[in-house]
Design a protein around this motif. Structure first.
Motif, PDB file in Angstrom:
ATOM      1  N   ALA A   1       0.838  -1.200   0.000  1.00  0.00           N
ATOM      2  CA  ALA A   1       0.000   0.000   0.000  1.00  0.00           C
ATOM      3  C   ALA A   1       0.873   1.250   0.000  1.00  0.00           C
ATOM      4  N   MET A   2       1.940   1.235   0.778  1.00  0.00           N
ATOM      5  CA  MET A   2       2.877   2.361   0.791  1.00  0.00           C
ATOM      6  C   MET A   2       3.489   2.554  -0.597  1.00  0.00           C
ATOM      7  N   PHE A   3       3.845   1.450  -1.223  1.00  0.00           N
ATOM      8  CA  PHE A   3       4.458   1.493  -2.554  1.00  0.00           C
ATOM      9  C   PHE A   3       3.477   2.082  -3.571  1.00  0.00           C
ATOM     10  N   HIS A   4       2.226   1.654  -3.500  1.00  0.00           N
ATOM     11  CA  HIS A   4       1.210   2.187  -4.414  1.00  0.00           C
ATOM     12  C   HIS A   4       0.982   3.679  -4.173  1.00  0.00           C
ATOM     13  N   LEU A   5       0.965   4.089  -2.923  1.00  0.00           N
ATOM     14  CA  LEU A   5       0.769   5.504  -2.615  1.00  0.00           C
ATOM     15  C   LEU A   5       1.938   6.347  -3.113  1.00  0.00           C
ATOM     16  N   ALA A   6       3.144   5.789  -3.048  1.00  0.00           N
ATOM     17  CA  ALA A   6       4.311   6.506  -3.573  1.00  0.00           C
ATOM     18  C   ALA A   6       4.115   6.811  -5.055  1.00  0.00           C
ATOM     19  N   TRP A   7       3.637   5.825  -5.797  1.00  0.00           N
ATOM     20  CA  TRP A   7       3.371   6.011  -7.221  1.00  0.00           C
ATOM     21  C   TRP A   7       2.218   6.984  -7.452  1.00  0.00           C
ATOM     22  N   MET A   8       1.152   6.863  -6.665  1.00  0.00           N
ATOM     23  CA  MET A   8      -0.020   7.716  -6.848  1.00  0.00           C
ATOM     24  C   MET A   8       0.300   9.180  -6.561  1.00  0.00           C
ATOM     25  N   TYR A   9       1.090   9.432  -5.518  1.00  0.00           N
ATOM     26  CA  TYR A   9       1.479  10.812  -5.231  1.00  0.00           C
ATOM     27  C   TYR A   9       2.459  11.351  -6.277  1.00  0.00           C
ATOM     28  N   GLN A  10       3.262  10.488  -6.819  1.00  0.00           N
ATOM     29  CA  GLN A  10       4.201  10.913  -7.864  1.00  0.00           C
ATOM     30  C   GLN A  10       3.462  11.292  -9.150  1.00  0.00           C
ATOM     31  N   GLU A  11       2.442  10.513  -9.486  1.00  0.00           N
ATOM     32  CA  GLU A  11       1.723  10.709 -10.745  1.00  0.00           C
ATOM     33  C   GLU A  11       0.435  11.523 -10.583  1.00  0.00           C
ATOM     34  N   GLY A  12       0.040  11.804  -9.342  1.00  0.00           N
ATOM     35  CA  GLY A  12      -1.210  12.526  -9.127  1.00  0.00           C
ATOM     36  C   GLY A  12      -2.433  11.690  -9.454  1.00  0.00           C
ATOM     37  N   VAL A  13      -2.379  10.425  -9.110  1.00  0.00           N
ATOM     38  CA  VAL A  13      -3.489   9.507  -9.368  1.00  0.00           C
ATOM     39  C   VAL A  13      -4.324   9.354  -8.096  1.00  0.00           C
ATOM     40  N   GLY A  14      -5.540   9.867  -8.117  1.00  0.00           N
ATOM     41  CA  GLY A  14      -6.426   9.774  -6.951  1.00  0.00           C
ATOM     42  C   GLY A  14      -6.084  10.742  -5.841  1.00  0.00           C
ATOM     43  N   VAL A  15      -4.952  11.397  -5.961  1.00  0.00           N
ATOM     44  CA  VAL A  15      -4.488  12.395  -4.994  1.00  0.00           C
ATOM     45  C   VAL A  15      -3.773  13.496  -5.764  1.00  0.00           C
ATOM     46  N   GLU A  16      -3.546  14.626  -5.108  1.00  0.00           N
ATOM     47  CA  GLU A  16      -2.772  15.677  -5.748  1.00  0.00           C
ATOM     48  C   GLU A  16      -1.300  15.280  -5.750  1.00  0.00           C
ATOM     49  N   ASN A  17      -0.625  15.636  -6.823  1.00  0.00           N
ATOM     50  CA  ASN A  17       0.811  15.343  -6.928  1.00  0.00           C
ATOM     51  C   ASN A  17       1.558  15.929  -5.732  1.00  0.00           C
ATOM     52  N   ASN A  18       2.397  15.094  -5.120  1.00  0.00           N
ATOM     53  CA  ASN A  18       3.186  15.550  -3.980  1.00  0.00           C
ATOM     54  C   ASN A  18       4.460  14.715  -3.932  1.00  0.00           C
ATOM     55  N   ASP A  19       5.540  15.271  -4.457  1.00  0.00           N
ATOM     56  CA  ASP A  19       6.794  14.529  -4.548  1.00  0.00           C
ATOM     57  C   ASP A  19       7.359  14.175  -3.176  1.00  0.00           C
ATOM     58  N   GLU A  20       7.126  15.049  -2.206  1.00  0.00           N
ATOM     59  CA  GLU A  20       7.643  14.792  -0.859  1.00  0.00           C
ATOM     60  C   GLU A  20       6.955  13.580  -0.236  1.00  0.00           C
ATOM     61  N   LEU A  21       5.626  13.533  -0.345  1.00  0.00           N
ATOM     62  CA  LEU A  21       4.893  12.384   0.190  1.00  0.00           C
ATOM     63  C   LEU A  21       5.219  11.118  -0.591  1.00  0.00           C
ATOM     64  N   SER A  22       5.417  11.258  -1.888  1.00  0.00           N
ATOM     65  CA  SER A  22       5.781  10.106  -2.712  1.00  0.00           C
ATOM     66  C   SER A  22       7.090   9.495  -2.225  1.00  0.00           C
ATOM     67  N   ALA A  23       8.078  10.347  -2.006  1.00  0.00           N
ATOM     68  CA  ALA A  23       9.380   9.867  -1.531  1.00  0.00           C
ATOM     69  C   ALA A  23       9.270   9.263  -0.137  1.00  0.00           C
ATOM     70  N   ASP A  24       8.428   9.878   0.697  1.00  0.00           N
ATOM     71  CA  ASP A  24       8.252   9.385   2.067  1.00  0.00           C
ATOM     72  C   ASP A  24       7.649   7.983   2.072  1.00  0.00           C
ATOM     73  N   TYR A  25       6.605   7.779   1.268  1.00  0.00           N
ATOM     74  CA  TYR A  25       5.980   6.454   1.203  1.00  0.00           C
ATOM     75  C   TYR A  25       6.927   5.423   0.591  1.00  0.00           C
ATOM     76  N   LEU A  26       7.718   5.845  -0.388  1.00  0.00           N
ATOM     77  CA  LEU A  26       8.674   4.917  -0.995  1.00  0.00           C
ATOM     78  C   LEU A  26       9.719   4.483   0.029  1.00  0.00           C
ATOM     79  N   ASP A  27      10.201   5.438   0.830  1.00  0.00           N
ATOM     80  CA  ASP A  27      11.184   5.116   1.868  1.00  0.00           C
ATOM     81  C   ASP A  27      10.587   4.163   2.900  1.00  0.00           C
ATOM     82  N   LYS A  28       9.332   4.423   3.297  1.00  0.00           N
ATOM     83  CA  LYS A  28       8.684   3.559   4.291  1.00  0.00           C
ATOM     84  C   LYS A  28       8.493   2.144   3.762  1.00  0.00           C
ATOM     85  N   ALA A  29       8.131   2.040   2.470  1.00  0.00           N
ATOM     86  CA  ALA A  29       7.959   0.720   1.872  1.00  0.00           C
ATOM     87  C   ALA A  29       9.279  -0.031   1.849  1.00  0.00           C
ATOM     88  N   ALA A  30      10.360   0.682   1.527  1.00  0.00           N
ATOM     89  CA  ALA A  30      11.683   0.061   1.495  1.00  0.00           C
ATOM     90  C   ALA A  30      12.131  -0.360   2.887  1.00  0.00           C
TER      91      ALA A  30
END
Length: 268
Positions: free
Chosen positions: A224-253
């Motif tokens: 779910a964290m990984f999917h949210l990282a992509w969604m925030y990066q691409e603005g899918v279902g949420v507003e684009n937010n590179d900071e949140l995208s990176a944060d979710y990607l780090d948490k998934a890792a």
């Protein structure tokens, strides 16, 4: 008759004391069970096993728990179920999948939903028996009909993936995931989100998908964290937010999710 009344009194007193948060009361509760056991109560033997299993009112001991469950199994279905867990997981005894399956089968026949669920798991995974998805589905449905929400999740997985020769039915899968979501299981939250994201059994709704992924991510579900990282990066279902995208990607890792680790390491 008088003995039966005394046993019932001791059991009720014991269970009430064991529910207390005070250690001294828990200890008294255990010895009430011990007294009921001395009068021949197999229910007391079972509850003693639960006490040893969880270290309530007495020291924790997997071996002592296994011994009590083994003693009470032929009389108390819950003890038979617990004995199955001991054998399947090698707790307090040597792991024996065949014996674990036999215990779950016995307890399931008595109508115990927890045992019906575990029997379904055995059939699904081929533990102690030959793998048989249709039998797994049968027992999952029996358990689900008695309120076992975890069983709904597994039924959903079967219908979503069309395991063995079972036909894929996304609508049934989604309905099952929604029912299972009341248990607040992060895996189920992810599955509901995935259904909304891809329009599986429900109208596609990327915002709803993000909401369900967030619920799962808050409980530590890495995909779910990984999917949210992509969604925030691409603005899918949420507003684009590179900071949140990176944060979710780090948490998934950090949770050990390999796809996220590969992206961070530049391998993908």
């Amino acid at each position: 008759m008088e003995t039966d009344k005394l046993v019932e009194k001791l059991l009720n007193e014991g269970l009430e004391l064991l529910s207390s948060e005070k250690k001294q009361k828990q200890k008294k509760g255990f010895y009430s069970l011990r007294a009921a056991r001395g009068l021949g109560s197999m229910a007391a033997v079972y509850y003693e096993g639960v006490c040893y299993k969880n270290g309530i009112g007495i020291y924790q001991s997997d071996e002592e728990a296994f011994e009590r469950f083994n003693q009470a199994a032929n009389t108390v279905p819950e003890a038979m179920y617990e004995l199955g867990l001991c054998y399947i997981n090698g707790i307090g005894t040597k792991q024996d999948l065949d014996k674990g399956f036999a215990c779950f089968s016995n307890a399931a026949q008595s109508g115990l939903p927890e045992a019906q669920y575990e029997l379904g798991v055995c059939y699904r995974c081929g533990e102690g028996t030959k793998q048989n998805v249709k039998e797994a589905l049968y027992w999952y449905e029996k358990a689900a009909s008695q309120g076992c929400l975890e069983a709904y999740h597994n039924i959903g997985i079967i219908y979503q993936n069309g395991l063995e020769d079972m036909p894929i039915d996304y609508s049934k899968a989604f309905d099952c995931f929604i029912k299972a979501a009341d248990e607040e299981n992060p895996d189920t939250f992810f599955c509901v989100g995935n259904c909304y994201l891809n329009g599986l059994g429900v109208d596609k709704n990327e915002k709803a998908a993000a909401d369900w992924f967030k619920k799962a991510a808050e409980m530590g579900e890495p995909d779910a964290m990984f999917h949210l990282a992509w969604m925030y990066q691409e603005g899918v279902g949420v507003e684009n937010n590179d900071e949140l995208s990176a944060d979710y990607l780090d948490k998934a890792a950090e949770s050990g999710w390999e796809p996220a680790i590969k992206i961070i390491n530049g391998e993908d």
